[in-house]
Design an enzyme around this catalytic site. Sequence first.
Site, short mmCIF file in Angstrom:
data_model
loop_
_atom_site.label_atom_id
_atom_site.label_comp_id
_atom_site.label_asym_id
_atom_site.label_seq_id
_atom_site.Cartn_x
_atom_site.Cartn_y
_atom_site.Cartn_z
N GLY A 17 0.82 -1.20 0.00
CA GLY A 17 0.00 0.00 0.00
C GLY A 17 0.86 1.26 0.00
O GLY A 17 1.95 1.30 -0.57
N SER A 18 0.39 2.27 0.68
CA SER A 18 1.06 3.57 0.66
C SER A 18 2.38 3.59 1.42
O SER A 18 3.12 4.58 1.34
CB SER A 18 0.13 4.65 1.21
#
Length: 672
Positions: free
Chosen positions: A327-328
Site C-alpha cells: 500500500g502507501s
Amino acid sequence: MTEIKDTEREIQLFRLRLSVASLFILVCFGALMLRFVWLQAIRYSEYFERAESNRISVVPAVPNRGLIIDRNGVVLARNYSAYTLEITPSKLNGQLEAVIDELAKIIDIQPRDRRRFKRQMEESKSFESLPIRTRLTDEEVARFAAQQFRFPGVDIQARLFRQYPLGQTASHMIGYIGRVNKREAEKLEESDDAANYRGTDYIGKEGLEKSYERHLHGITGYDEIEVSAGGRAVRTLSRHAPLPGQNLILSVDIELQKIIEKAFGDRRGALVAIEPETGDILAYVSMPTFDPNLFVDGIDVKSWEELNTSLDKPLLNRPLIGTYPPGSTFKPYMALAALQLGKRTPEMAISDPGYFWFGNNKFRDDKEGGHGRVDMYRSIVQSCNTYYYMLGNDLGIDAIHDFMKPFGFGQQTGIDLDNERRGVLPSTEWKRKTFKRPELQKWYAGETISVGIGQGYNAFTPLQLAHAVANLSNNGVVMKPHLVKSVEDPMTKVRALTVPKESYRIPLAQENIDVIKTAMIGVTREGTSARSFASAPYISGGKTGTAQAAAMSKTVKYDANRIAERLRDHSLYVAFAPADKPKIALAVIVENAGFGAAAAAPIARLAIDYYLLGKRPEDPVAKDEGSTDMPVAVAPSPMAPAAGSSASATVAAGTAKPAATPATRSAERKAP
C-alpha cells in the site's frame, strides 16, 4: 597244519598304518594351529570387538538441550526432568492392547494418550521404547513400581522435557521440538552427524528450535556398561559425559513482544521491530499465536484440528511467509527513487484533480476532488495517490524494481529462520518467467500505475517491510535481520555474535534521504498518523498504508460496512524513532482492519513508547474507532515550489491493459 605268520610283513603294515595315522594327526593339529593363528592373530581385533560388544553395552547419553533466552535474560525455552511410562511393543508378543488396559487400572491413561502412542508406533521401529504417559507423579511411579513384575516390556524412565514457560508468547519465533519421526530418522542416519544423534528422541521442528538445532542439541556422550549373558547390567566401566547444547541469546525484548501481542487482541496480523544499527530484531509478532507446549509430547487430535482448521490460521508464520501489498508504505521509497534517478526534485509539484487518466482507465485518488497542489513533501504527508500514479508511469517498472531490490523488497532477508518467502517485486523479466501463456507474459504500462502506489503485483512479507524501513532509517547501511544476537557456550559463557558486521551499503545521497525522512516526520506531526502520535515526547517518522485484500468491482465504491470482514482492506504502518538516530524501526499489519491510521499506527505507538520510554499501556487493546487514514491537519509544505511553477510529469496517451491481479483496481477507491 600250522599256519606260518609273515611277521616282517605285518610289521611293515603296522608301520604304514602308524605313519598314516601320525600324518593325519599332524595335519589335524596343523589345521588347528592355522585356525588358532587366524583367529588369535590375524582376526584378533575383529573378534575381540565382537566379544566386548557382547560383554559391554554402549548406552548413549543424550545431552541437555541449550536454553533460549531473551536479550534481558528471560528464559523462553528450558529443560526439566520427569518420569515417563514407556512400552517396548516388540516385547509384548501381540498383547499390546491388553497390557495397556491393565496399565490403565494403575496409572491414568487417557484416550488421547492411546492415540498419541499409536501414532508414534506408526512412525517408529517396533523394538523402540515409546512413552504412553509422560510427567508421572511420584504416587503413580510408586504404584507402578510395586507391580512392575506383571509388565515385562514396560518400564519407567527419567527423561528431560522441553518447556516453554511463556506459553503462547512468541511461539512462531521460538518454535518447538517434537519426537523424531521415521523420515527424520532416515535423514539423520544419512547425515554426517548421525553418531551424535544416537539415542536422541526429540529434535527441533519449527522456529529457532529447528534452524539452530545443531547448536542447541549438544554433543552426545556414552556409558560403557558390562552386561551378563542374559543382558543384565553388571557394572559401569566408563562414562563419557555429554556436552550440553549452546544457549541462544536473542535480540528480542520479550516484554515488548508481550505488549504488542496484547495490543493486537483477537485481531490478525504481524509486527516486526528492528534496531537499524545492528539488525537486531526487537519484536517478532504473528497473531494469532499458539501454545508450543502442545507439540512437545505429540499434539492430540482435537487440538490439532482446532489449530489446523481455524479460519484465523494460528499456525501461519505471518512475518516470514505471509505476503501483502505494501500500500502507501511504498510511497517514500518511490519518492526516494525519483530523487536518486533525477525524475523529480522536492519542489516539483502537480495539480491533483482527484484522478489520473491513463489511456481509457481512470485511476482515482482517495480524496474526492483531489489534494490540489502537491509537492513531494505533501505527497507523502497527505498520501496523494495521483502523485505516485504519475511517478510510477515516469519511472517505469524495471527502474522501480532495480531501485527497490537493494532495500530488500521481494528478496529473502537471510533471517535465521527456515522457509522464508521471497515475495514479489515485479519486473518485465519476472512476468516473463512467472506466466506460461504468451499473452500474459507481456508487461503493460498500465500495470505500473498500480505498482506506484504499492498495489498491483507487489507482495511483500512484514519482515521485508520492517527490513526496508530499517535500511532507510539507517541511511542505506544494510544489516542482516536476526533473532539470535549471540550463541553462548554453556561451560565458558563465551558468546559469539551471529551478525558481526554490515551486509552492504545502498548508494544514496544523504540529502535525498533527509528529504524523505523529513516528510515521514511530517506524517506523524500533521499527516495521516498525527492523531496516533499526538503528544509523543520523541520525534518519529512513519507512513500509513492500506492494502486491498480482495478484488472489488470498479463501478462500486468501497464501503467496509457493506462487505464481509475478511474481505476488507489491511491496515499497515511503518515507522522509525527517534528520527535523528533511530533505535527502533518497525512494520505492522493488521489484517482486514481498514485504514492504516485506524489500527496499525496505534499499535506502533504502543511499541515505540515502551521501547524508548519504558511506558506500559493501561489498555493496549483499546483503539480509536473514529480515526481514519486521512490527514487531520496539513500545514503549508516547507518544500512547496514558488507560485506558478508546474509539474514536470507529462503522461503520454495510450491504451493500457489493467494488471491481472485483484489489487490492480485498488486505485478506484483506495485510501492511502
